[in-house]
Design a protein around this motif. Structure first.
Motif, PDB file in Angstrom:
ATOM      1  N   VAL A  72       0.844  -1.197   0.000  1.00 42.46           N
ATOM      2  CA  VAL A  72       0.000   0.000   0.000  1.00 42.46           C
ATOM      3  C   VAL A  72       0.881   1.249   0.000  1.00 42.46           C
ATOM      4  N   PRO A  73       0.449   2.314  -0.666  1.00 41.32           N
ATOM      5  CA  PRO A  73       1.212   3.568  -0.655  1.00 41.32           C
ATOM      6  C   PRO A  73       1.086   4.269   0.687  1.00 41.32           C
ATOM      7  N   THR A  74       2.077   5.073   1.013  1.00 33.25           N
ATOM      8  CA  THR A  74       2.089   5.780   2.297  1.00 33.25           C
ATOM      9  C   THR A  74       2.043   7.294   2.142  1.00 33.25           C
ATOM     10  N   THR A  75       2.377   7.814   0.966  1.00 38.35           N
ATOM     11  CA  THR A  75       2.389   9.261   0.756  1.00 38.35           C
ATOM     12  C   THR A  75       1.027   9.720   0.240  1.00 38.35           C
ATOM     13  N   PRO A  76       0.685  10.999   0.430  1.00 35.84           N
ATOM     14  CA  PRO A  76      -0.582  11.513  -0.110  1.00 35.84           C
ATOM     15  C   PRO A  76      -0.675  11.341  -1.626  1.00 35.84           C
ATOM     16  N   ALA A  77       0.445  11.598  -2.327  1.00 29.62           N
ATOM     17  CA  ALA A  77       0.428  11.431  -3.780  1.00 29.62           C
ATOM     18  C   ALA A  77       0.198   9.973  -4.161  1.00 29.62           C
ATOM     19  N   GLY A  78       0.818   9.075  -3.436  1.00 34.50           N
ATOM     20  CA  GLY A  78       0.633   7.656  -3.711  1.00 34.50           C
ATOM     21  C   GLY A  78      -0.795   7.210  -3.465  1.00 34.50           C
ATOM     22  N   ARG A  79      -1.390   7.719  -2.405  1.00 31.45           N
ATOM     23  CA  ARG A  79      -2.777   7.359  -2.119  1.00 31.45           C
ATOM     24  C   ARG A  79      -3.726   7.933  -3.164  1.00 31.45           C
ATOM     25  N   LEU A  80      -3.391   9.129  -3.692  1.00 34.17           N
ATOM     26  CA  LEU A  80      -4.207   9.696  -4.757  1.00 34.17           C
ATOM     27  C   LEU A  80      -4.144   8.820  -6.006  1.00 34.17           C
ATOM     28  N   VAL A  81      -2.937   8.389  -6.360  1.00 38.50           N
ATOM     29  CA  VAL A  81      -2.787   7.492  -7.509  1.00 38.50           C
ATOM     30  C   VAL A  81      -3.553   6.191  -7.269  1.00 38.50           C
ATOM     31  N   ALA A  82      -3.464   5.657  -6.056  1.00 33.10           N
ATOM     32  CA  ALA A  82      -4.163   4.416  -5.739  1.00 33.10           C
ATOM     33  C   ALA A  82      -5.671   4.596  -5.832  1.00 33.10           C
TER      34      ALA A  82
END
Length: 230
Positions: A186-196
């Motif tokens: 799972v992503p941990t950064t805000p940008a990663g969560r947005l992409v997810a």
């Protein structure tokens, strides 16, 4: 007779599945062994009976040649593979599961007019909607590739073990797009969560589009069939 064979195949697979559970195997090993032996003997009788009558089939060669011709067919080899371990005295949960191959027999025995008609409809629908399904597959590939690249860019330098390369991101993207979402990566950064989040939203379309295409094809085929009958 066909129903009895189907029941026996299904029962043997249930026994095989239960035999893989250590608790059940430890508690009922004797019963499982007896059931397995009985099932194997019944299947062996049925297998030998089919070998015996094999030369009587249409266009079959007479005598031993007809028996050999049948014995080397894929269906006969699968049957032999399913019963061989027990007949040879080799008993293990893994070999029990060879009986799953006999599900093919159920499919063959269960060939009815309705089943054949359903298969014919399905093949016709897939063929008629081939271009639409190809477009859907291209869309799915694009979503997976773009989300993998984006996740590599935003998370690759933070979670190198999980997102340190695009091939590693492809696994995450494929699982997310198909809406399975194991949660192991799972992503941990805000940008990663947005992409997810965007990937998950696009993944809904990946599943919905081909289902809608096939459903529409079934409706069209059924309507044409009803109009023909009328």
């Amino acid at each position: 007779m066909n129903q009895a064979i189907r029941f026996l195949i299904a029962f043997s697979i249930i026994v095989a599945v239960l035999a893989t559970e250590p608790v059940v195997r430890a508690e009922y090993i004797d019963l499982l062994t007896v059931l397995d032996t009985i099932i194997a003997i019944l299947f062996l009788i049925e297998y030998l009976s089919r070998l015996w009558i094999a030369p009587l089939r249409c266009e079959a060669r007479p005598g031993i040649r007809g028996v050999i011709d049948y014995a080397v067919t894929p269906m006969a080899l699968l049957d032999l593979l399913a019963i061989a371990p027990t007949i040879l005295g080799i008993v293990s949960p893994e070999l029990y599961l060879l009986r799953v191959f006999r599900l093919v027999r159920i499919a063959r025995i269960g060939r009815s007019k309705n089943l054949q008609k359903s298969i014919k409809y399905f093949n016709r629908i897939i063929t008629s909607k081939k271009e639409e399904l190809q477009i859907s597959a291209i869309y799915s590939g694009i979503v997976i590739c773009i989300s993998s690249v984006m996740m590599y860019i935003v998370e690759g330098h933070i979670q190198q073990e999980q997102f340190g390369s695009i091939p590693r991101c492809l696994w995450w993207s494929l699982i997310t797009v198909t809406t399975v979402g194991y949660g192991d990566v799972v992503p941990t950064t805000p940008a990663g969560r947005l992409v997810a989040s965007l990937t998950a939203i696009c993944g809904i379309a990946v599943i919905a589009i081909p289902i809608g295409i096939i459903s529409a094809g079934f409706t069209e085929a059924w309507s044409r069939e009803q109009a023909t009958e009328d």
